[in-house]
Each structure stands twice: as structure tokens, then as C-alpha cells.
Design a protein around this motif. Structure first.
Motif, PDB file in Angstrom:
ATOM      1  N   GLU A  90       0.823  -1.210   0.000  1.00 58.37           N
ATOM      2  CA  GLU A  90       0.000   0.000   0.000  1.00 58.37           C
ATOM      3  C   GLU A  90       0.862   1.268   0.000  1.00 58.37           C
ATOM      4  O   GLU A  90       0.560   2.226  -0.704  1.00 58.37           O
ATOM      5  N   GLN A  91       1.931   1.275   0.772  1.00 57.54           N
ATOM      6  CA  GLN A  91       2.819   2.439   0.814  1.00 57.54           C
ATOM      7  C   GLN A  91       3.459   2.689  -0.557  1.00 57.54           C
ATOM      8  O   GLN A  91       3.600   3.822  -0.990  1.00 57.54           O
ATOM      9  N   LYS A  92       3.830   1.604  -1.230  1.00 56.72           N
ATOM     10  CA  LYS A  92       4.435   1.735  -2.553  1.00 56.72           C
ATOM     11  C   LYS A  92       3.428   2.301  -3.558  1.00 56.72           C
ATOM     12  O   LYS A  92       3.765   3.164  -4.369  1.00 56.72           O
ATOM     13  N   LEU A  93       2.183   1.835  -3.493  1.00 59.26           N
ATOM     14  CA  LEU A  93       1.134   2.363  -4.372  1.00 59.26           C
ATOM     15  C   LEU A  93       0.937   3.856  -4.139  1.00 59.26           C
ATOM     16  O   LEU A  93       0.833   4.642  -5.084  1.00 59.26           O
ATOM     17  N   LYS A  94       0.874   4.259  -2.874  1.00 60.77           N
ATOM     18  CA  LYS A  94       0.705   5.685  -2.541  1.00 60.77           C
ATOM     19  C   LYS A  94       1.893   6.504  -3.024  1.00 60.77           C
ATOM     20  O   LYS A  94       1.728   7.613  -3.529  1.00 60.77           O
ATOM     21  N   TRP A  95       3.091   5.957  -2.866  1.00 60.66           N
ATOM     22  CA  TRP A  95       4.291   6.676  -3.286  1.00 60.66           C
ATOM     23  C   TRP A  95       4.266   6.936  -4.788  1.00 60.66           C
ATOM     24  O   TRP A  95       4.536   8.049  -5.246  1.00 60.66           O
ATOM     25  N   TYR A  96       3.942   5.905  -5.566  1.00 64.04           N
ATOM     26  CA  TYR A  96       3.864   6.082  -7.015  1.00 64.04           C
ATOM     27  C   TYR A  96       2.783   7.099  -7.396  1.00 64.04           C
ATOM     28  O   TYR A  96       2.984   7.927  -8.270  1.00 64.04           O
ATOM     29  N   PHE A  97       1.640   7.028  -6.742  1.00 64.73           N
ATOM     30  CA  PHE A  97       0.564   7.964  -7.047  1.00 64.73           C
ATOM     31  C   PHE A  97       1.021   9.392  -6.775  1.00 64.73           C
ATOM     32  O   PHE A  97       0.844  10.282  -7.609  1.00 64.73           O
ATOM     33  N   LYS A  98       1.623   9.614  -5.619  1.00 57.96           N
ATOM     34  CA  LYS A  98       2.085  10.964  -5.265  1.00 57.96           C
ATOM     35  C   LYS A  98       3.180  11.448  -6.203  1.00 57.96           C
ATOM     36  O   LYS A  98       3.298  12.643  -6.461  1.00 57.96           O
ATOM     37  N   LEU A  99       3.965  10.549  -6.728  1.00 65.61           N
ATOM     38  CA  LEU A  99       5.009  10.904  -7.677  1.00 65.61           C
ATOM     39  C   LEU A  99       4.402  11.581  -8.907  1.00 65.61           C
ATOM     40  O   LEU A  99       4.909  12.578  -9.407  1.00 65.61           O
ATOM     41  N   TYR A 100       3.299  11.038  -9.395  1.00 63.70           N
ATOM     42  CA  TYR A 100       2.632  11.584 -10.577  1.00 63.70           C
ATOM     43  C   TYR A 100       1.684  12.740 -10.245  1.00 63.70           C
ATOM     44  O   TYR A 100       1.375  13.550 -11.109  1.00 63.70           O
ATOM     45  N   ASP A 101       1.219  12.818  -9.005  1.00 61.02           N
ATOM     46  CA  ASP A 101       0.299  13.874  -8.578  1.00 61.02           C
ATOM     47  C   ASP A 101       1.096  15.104  -8.152  1.00 61.02           C
ATOM     48  O   ASP A 101       1.148  15.474  -6.984  1.00 61.02           O
ATOM     49  N   ALA A 102       1.707  15.754  -9.125  1.00 57.80           N
ATOM     50  CA  ALA A 102       2.643  16.844  -8.863  1.00 57.80           C
ATOM     51  C   ALA A 102       2.035  17.998  -8.073  1.00 57.80           C
ATOM     52  O   ALA A 102       2.708  18.595  -7.235  1.00 57.80           O
ATOM     53  N   ASP A 103       0.775  18.329  -8.305  1.00 59.07           N
ATOM     54  CA  ASP A 103       0.175  19.452  -7.582  1.00 59.07           C
ATOM     55  C   ASP A 103      -0.505  19.029  -6.288  1.00 59.07           C
ATOM     56  O   ASP A 103      -1.004  19.865  -5.537  1.00 59.07           O
ATOM     57  N   GLY A 104      -0.531  17.739  -6.012  1.00 62.23           N
ATOM     58  CA  GLY A 104      -1.054  17.238  -4.746  1.00 62.23           C
ATOM     59  C   GLY A 104      -2.555  17.364  -4.559  1.00 62.23           C
ATOM     60  O   GLY A 104      -3.043  17.309  -3.437  1.00 62.23           O
ATOM     61  N   ASN A 105      -3.323  17.458  -5.660  1.00 67.18           N
ATOM     62  CA  ASN A 105      -4.774  17.624  -5.523  1.00 67.18           C
ATOM     63  C   ASN A 105      -5.524  16.305  -5.355  1.00 67.18           C
ATOM     64  O   ASN A 105      -6.734  16.286  -5.226  1.00 67.18           O
ATOM     65  N   GLY A 106      -4.813  15.180  -5.372  1.00 73.25           N
ATOM     66  CA  GLY A 106      -5.442  13.890  -5.128  1.00 73.25           C
ATOM     67  C   GLY A 106      -5.999  13.192  -6.348  1.00 73.25           C
ATOM     68  O   GLY A 106      -6.666  12.168  -6.228  1.00 73.25           O
ATOM     69  N   SER A 107      -5.725  13.732  -7.532  1.00 73.45           N
ATOM     70  CA  SER A 107      -6.175  13.061  -8.748  1.00 73.45           C
ATOM     71  C   SER A 107      -5.168  13.293  -9.863  1.00 73.45           C
ATOM     72  O   SER A 107      -4.391  14.243  -9.840  1.00 73.45           O
ATOM     73  N   LEU A 108      -5.206  12.388 -10.836  1.00 72.64           N
ATOM     74  CA  LEU A 108      -4.339  12.484 -12.000  1.00 72.64           C
ATOM     75  C   LEU A 108      -5.213  12.643 -13.232  1.00 72.64           C
ATOM     76  O   LEU A 108      -6.211  11.947 -13.370  1.00 72.64           O
ATOM     77  N   ASP A 109      -4.842  13.562 -14.103  1.00 70.24           N
ATOM     78  CA  ASP A 109      -5.537  13.680 -15.382  1.00 70.24           C
ATOM     79  C   ASP A 109      -4.521  13.450 -16.494  1.00 70.24           C
ATOM     80  O   ASP A 109      -3.335  13.267 -16.238  1.00 70.24           O
ATOM     81  N   THR A 110      -4.979  13.438 -17.716  1.00 67.57           N
ATOM     82  CA  THR A 110      -4.081  13.112 -18.818  1.00 67.57           C
ATOM     83  C   THR A 110      -2.945  14.128 -18.947  1.00 67.57           C
ATOM     84  O   THR A 110      -1.809  13.743 -19.201  1.00 67.57           O
ATOM     85  N   GLN A 111      -3.227  15.404 -18.768  1.00 67.62           N
ATOM     86  CA  GLN A 111      -2.174  16.415 -18.898  1.00 67.62           C
ATOM     87  C   GLN A 111      -1.104  16.244 -17.834  1.00 67.62           C
ATOM     88  O   GLN A 111       0.083  16.413 -18.097  1.00 67.62           O
ATOM     89  N   LYS A 112      -1.527  15.913 -16.619  1.00 69.33           N
ATOM     90  CA  LYS A 112      -0.570  15.714 -15.541  1.00 69.33           C
ATOM     91  C   LYS A 112       0.368  14.554 -15.873  1.00 69.33           C
ATOM     92  O   LYS A 112       1.571  14.637 -15.642  1.00 69.33           O
ATOM     93  N   LEU A 113      -0.183  13.493 -16.428  1.00 70.58           N
ATOM     94  CA  LEU A 113       0.657  12.358 -16.797  1.00 70.58           C
ATOM     95  C   LEU A 113       1.564  12.694 -17.978  1.00 70.58           C
ATOM     96  O   LEU A 113       2.741  12.348 -17.981  1.00 70.58           O
ATOM     97  N   LEU A 114       1.008  13.361 -18.974  1.00 72.28           N
ATOM     98  CA  LEU A 114       1.814  13.705 -20.151  1.00 72.28           C
ATOM     99  C   LEU A 114       2.948  14.661 -19.797  1.00 72.28           C
ATOM    100  O   LEU A 114       4.014  14.612 -20.411  1.00 72.28           O
ATOM    101  N   ASN A 115       2.741  15.529 -18.813  1.00 75.66           N
ATOM    102  CA  ASN A 115       3.762  16.496 -18.413  1.00 75.66           C
ATOM    103  C   ASN A 115       4.736  15.940 -17.382  1.00 75.66           C
ATOM    104  O   ASN A 115       5.705  16.609 -17.048  1.00 75.66           O
ATOM    105  N   SER A 116       4.488  14.754 -16.893  1.00 77.06           N
ATOM    106  CA  SER A 116       5.332  14.172 -15.854  1.00 77.06           C
ATOM    107  C   SER A 116       6.657  13.675 -16.430  1.00 77.06           C
ATOM    108  O   SER A 116       6.673  12.911 -17.393  1.00 77.06           O
TER     109      SER A 116
END
Length: 81
Positions: A2-28
């Protein structure tokens, strides 16, 4: 796991709003880039990620969706596609 899943999610959630959209992933800078052999553009790859993980089809990935689809995997949703 679970900690690893959260870590990966936070890695991609650059603005920390709790969700990922396509632009956030493309800009990562950490987005897994498909190999040339796959013949997928970054946009096509991102669309594939959303198709497989976005349970409610709202165009955003939440930690819950990420966890539901990725538990039992390495944690990084892109590695296992």
C-alpha cells in the motif's frame, strides 16, 4: 504494498490535488515512455492507462482507482501495461 502504491501515485500527482488527469501524466518527467516497438505515442499510451484504470470514466484517476486496479502488481501502473 500500500505504501508503494501511494508513493507512485504521489510521484505523478505533482500538484497534490489527489487526482491524476491526462495532462498531468503527459507532463510528468516520470511517465513511462513506450518503446518505439510499441508504436504508441505518449498520448495513446496515456489514453490506454486511463482506459484500464479510470473505473468511473471521469477523466481523472484517484488513489482509490489506482489502488483497486494496481494492487497485486509492482505498484507502478505503467510498468505492467
Amino acid at each position: 504494498m500500500e505504501q508503494k502504491l501511494k508513493w507512485y501515485f504521489k510521484l505523478y500527482d505533482a500538484d497534490g490535488n489527489g487526482s491524476l488527469d491526462t495532462q498531468k501524466l503527459l507532463n510528468s518527467p516520470w511517465l513511462y515512455k513506450p518503446s518505439r516497438a510499441s508504436k504508441l505515442s505518449p498520448e495513446e499510451f496515456t489514453n490506454l492507462v486511463f482506459h484500464k484504470i479510470d473505473i468511473d470514466n471521469d477523466g481523472e484517476l484517484t488513489l482509490e482507482e489506482w489502488h483497486r486496479k494496481r494492487s497485486g502488481s509492482s505498484g507502478d501502473c505503467f510498468q505492467d501495461l
